[in-house]
Enzyme design. Structure first.
Site, PDB file in Angstrom:
ATOM      1  N   LYS A 259      60.935 103.886  60.589  1.00  0.00           N
ATOM      2  CA  LYS A 259      59.792 104.768  60.331  1.00  0.00           C
ATOM      3  C   LYS A 259      60.166 106.230  60.566  1.00  0.00           C
ATOM      4  O   LYS A 259      59.713 107.115  59.846  1.00  0.00           O
ATOM      5  CB  LYS A 259      58.586 104.382  61.192  1.00  0.00           C
ATOM      6  CG  LYS A 259      57.899 103.127  60.697  1.00  0.00           C
ATOM      7  CD  LYS A 259      56.472 103.033  61.201  1.00  0.00           C
ATOM      8  CE  LYS A 259      55.796 101.800  60.622  1.00  0.00           C
ATOM      9  NZ  LYS A 259      54.544 101.466  61.267  1.00  0.00           N
TER      10      LYS A 259
ATOM     11  N   LYS B 163      62.017  93.588  52.796  1.00  0.00           N
ATOM     12  CA  LYS B 163      60.741  92.882  53.025  1.00  0.00           C
ATOM     13  C   LYS B 163      59.629  93.475  52.150  1.00  0.00           C
ATOM     14  O   LYS B 163      59.659  94.663  51.823  1.00  0.00           O
ATOM     15  CB  LYS B 163      60.396  92.900  54.517  1.00  0.00           C
ATOM     16  CG  LYS B 163      59.354  93.863  54.916  1.00  0.00           C
ATOM     17  CD  LYS B 163      58.917  93.771  56.347  1.00  0.00           C
ATOM     18  CE  LYS B 163      58.097  95.052  56.592  1.00  0.00           C
ATOM     19  NZ  LYS B 163      57.491  95.246  57.830  1.00  0.00           N
TER      20      LYS B 163
ATOM     21  N   LYS C 203      53.666  97.228  52.582  1.00  0.00           N
ATOM     22  CA  LYS C 203      52.532  98.005  52.068  1.00  0.00           C
ATOM     23  C   LYS C 203      52.970  99.385  51.594  1.00  0.00           C
ATOM     24  O   LYS C 203      52.347  99.984  50.730  1.00  0.00           O
ATOM     25  CB  LYS C 203      51.522  98.286  53.196  1.00  0.00           C
ATOM     26  CG  LYS C 203      50.964  97.121  53.877  1.00  0.00           C
ATOM     27  CD  LYS C 203      50.010  97.609  54.970  1.00  0.00           C
ATOM     28  CE  LYS C 203      50.226  96.823  56.232  1.00  0.00           C
ATOM     29  NZ  LYS C 203      49.269  97.000  57.276  1.00  0.00           N
TER      30      LYS C 203
HETATM   31  P1  TYM Z   1      51.523  95.073  60.387  1.00  0.00           P
HETATM   32  O1  TYM Z   1      50.154  95.623  60.225  1.00  0.00           O
HETATM   33  O2  TYM Z   1      52.671  95.837  59.812  1.00  0.00           O
HETATM   34  O3  TYM Z   1      51.584  93.622  59.792  1.00  0.00           O
HETATM   35  C1  TYM Z   1      50.608  92.642  60.120  1.00  0.00           C
HETATM   36  C2  TYM Z   1      51.282  91.273  60.182  1.00  0.00           C
HETATM   37  O4  TYM Z   1      51.877  90.943  58.924  1.00  0.00           O
HETATM   38  C3  TYM Z   1      53.227  90.549  59.118  1.00  0.00           C
HETATM   39  N1  TYM Z   1      54.014  90.954  57.946  1.00  0.00           N
HETATM   40  C4  TYM Z   1      54.762  90.098  57.208  1.00  0.00           C
HETATM   41  N2  TYM Z   1      54.996  88.781  57.328  1.00  0.00           N
HETATM   42  C5  TYM Z   1      55.810  88.196  56.409  1.00  0.00           C
HETATM   43  N3  TYM Z   1      56.391  88.880  55.379  1.00  0.00           N
HETATM   44  C6  TYM Z   1      56.182  90.211  55.226  1.00  0.00           C
HETATM   45  N4  TYM Z   1      56.739  90.853  54.208  1.00  0.00           N
HETATM   46  C7  TYM Z   1      55.335  90.877  56.163  1.00  0.00           C
HETATM   47  N5  TYM Z   1      54.908  92.161  56.308  1.00  0.00           N
HETATM   48  C8  TYM Z   1      54.104  92.181  57.392  1.00  0.00           C
HETATM   49  C9  TYM Z   1      53.655  91.284  60.375  1.00  0.00           C
HETATM   50  O5  TYM Z   1      54.757  90.664  60.987  1.00  0.00           O
HETATM   51  C10 TYM Z   1      52.401  91.209  61.219  1.00  0.00           C
HETATM   52  O6  TYM Z   1      52.329  89.983  61.921  1.00  0.00           O
HETATM   53  N6  TYM Z   1      52.650  96.264  65.097  1.00  0.00           N
HETATM   54  C11 TYM Z   1      51.952  95.313  64.273  1.00  0.00           C
HETATM   55  C12 TYM Z   1      50.485  95.179  64.597  1.00  0.00           C
HETATM   56  C13 TYM Z   1      50.202  94.908  66.022  1.00  0.00           C
HETATM   57  C14 TYM Z   1      50.329  93.653  66.681  1.00  0.00           C
HETATM   58  C15 TYM Z   1      49.947  93.903  68.021  1.00  0.00           C
HETATM   59  C16 TYM Z   1      50.706  92.398  66.247  1.00  0.00           C
HETATM   60  C17 TYM Z   1      49.781  95.812  66.945  1.00  0.00           C
HETATM   61  N7  TYM Z   1      49.612  95.209  68.139  1.00  0.00           N
HETATM   62  C18 TYM Z   1      49.961  92.869  68.951  1.00  0.00           C
HETATM   63  C19 TYM Z   1      50.719  91.368  67.214  1.00  0.00           C
HETATM   64  C20 TYM Z   1      50.351  91.604  68.537  1.00  0.00           C
HETATM   65  C21 TYM Z   1      52.060  95.743  62.821  1.00  0.00           C
HETATM   66  O7  TYM Z   1      52.236  96.898  62.532  1.00  0.00           O
HETATM   67  O8  TYM Z   1      51.813  94.753  61.925  1.00  0.00           O
END
Ligand code: TYM
Length: 334
Positions: free
Chosen positions: A115, A197, A200
């Site tokens: 990032k 991957k 978004k």
């Molecule tokens: P975020 O918002 O980027 O993504 C949300 C969830 O989607 C999963 N994910 C994927 N899984 C499979 N293939 C992909 N291409 C893919 N892209 C995204 C992510 O692994 C995630 O589970 N930091 C975290 C949010 C967060 C969080 C937490 C998660 C904040 N606090 C505490 C768990 C526990 C995030 O930015 O996810």
């Protein structure tokens, strides 16, 4: 434990449009786990401002995401669906944990490096300490299990390390959480560059299927997905595009890879891609329909936001008070 049930925590950011990766890697598993655990699912809006956001847009997206949680099958009476920013204990615990996480640990976080290289004009300290806030999210609810996609596992490891360090000093304060990866779909790849991957933030909109894409768009994107010239549907290392489409197909149909490979034996990529498209449409269309219905019911969503924030605050405060006492903050005089 809450009412003899183990606790589950997870969250998603309300930035950008959710992709099929977010759904298959996380949300879909959340729905299957929600009967077994006492669940907290947060819309992590405090994480979102580590990258500049348009305020009105962020508010709208946060509400849409919470609505989408329900549309995807999370019952808000049984699961605590709430905005992170409505529970100030997240920020308070994050501060305390900042004092127990090492810079050396944060320096190793690949998501930060990634990032930071994309947002060179705004490498703020929030972006750097983001994994500590994530650890606070999880530890506040004494979570036993955290279902995430593969890309979040490094952050989860850090959370475990910090929790163990804290417990080592003060006794058993935090439950040490385990990660939960779905069998298939833990890492959905870009449709255009299957070594990357699905994200978004990808500028190429053909690379990702968005949860709100209409059926024609979904089909078009599947048909345009980058594959190879082997003309054989198999799960091989040198066929990353086909592997990814197989993962998508299996995650959407709950079939095993082996079953799917057999099903497409002797068939061309055209037929296979159409079947993948159909499987995605059949999963996303009902969610989209439910989302539209729910979005019109403002009072219902408002009431969920209020009630669930109260519930989350109750449990979060319990942990926070315990931690504050352990580190030596003076007791409150009532
Ligand atoms: P975020 O918002 O980027 O993504 C949300 C969830 O989607 C999963 N994910 C994927 N899984 C499979 N293939 C992909 N291409 C893919 N892209 C995204 C992510 O692994 C995630 O589970 N930091 C975290 C949010 C967060 C969080 C937490 C998660 C904040 N606090 C505490 C768990 C526990 C995030 O930015 O996810």
């Amino acid at each position: 434990m809450i009412d003899n049930k183990k606790v589950l925590f997870s969250g998603m950011q309300a930035t950008g449009d959710l992709t099929l990766g977010n759904y298959l890697g996380a949300l879909k598993n959340w729905v299957t786990l929600c009967d077994e655990y006492e669940c907290f699912y947060s819309v992590v809006d405090m994480h979102s401002i580590t990258v500049r956001q348009d305020p009105a847009e962020l508010r709208k997206r946060a509400r849409n995401l919470l609505t989408l949680y329900i549309a995807a099958g999370l019952d808000p009476e049984k699961n605590c669906l709430y905005y992170q920013s409505h529970v100030s204990a997240h920020a308070e615990l994050a501060w305390i944990l900042n004092c127990y996480a090492y810079m050396g640990e944060l320096n190793r976080m690949t998501q930060f490096k990634d990032k930071a290289s994309k947002h060179t004009e705004n490498i703020n300290t929030g972006l750097y300490t983001y994994p500590v806030l994530m650890a606070a999210d999880i530890l506040l609810y004494q979570a036993d299990v955290v279902p995430v996609g593969k890309d979040q596992m490094q952050h989860l490891e850090l959370c475990r390390d910090v929790a163990q360090r804290f417990n080592g000093i003060y006794g058993e304060v935090f439950t040490i959480p385990e990660g939960y990866l779905g069998k298939i779909g833990a890492k959905i790849m870009s449709l255009q560059e299957p070594e990357k991957k699905m994200s978004k933030s990808d500028e190429n909109t053909n690379a990702s299927i968005y949860l709100m894409d209409d059926p024609d768009t979904i089909m078009r994107k599947c048909k345009r997905a980058v594959t190879d010239s082997k003309a054989c549907v198999s799960y091989e290392e040198d066929q990353p595009g086909i592997r990814n489409l197989l993962d998508i197909y299996c995650a959407c149909t709950d079939k095993s890879t082996q079953e799917a490979v057999l099903e497409f034996e002797g068939k061309g990529y055209g037929d296979f891609k159409s079947a993948v498209g159909e499987s995605v449409i059949s999963v996303l269309l009902p969610i989209q329909t439910r989302f539209k219905e729910l979005s019109t019911d403002k009072a219902y969503i408002d009431q969920i936001i209020k009630a669930n924030a109260e519930k989350a605050n109750y449990y979060a405060q319990k942990t926070l008070r315990k931690v504050q006492k352990k580190v030596g903050f003076p007791e409150r005089i009532r």
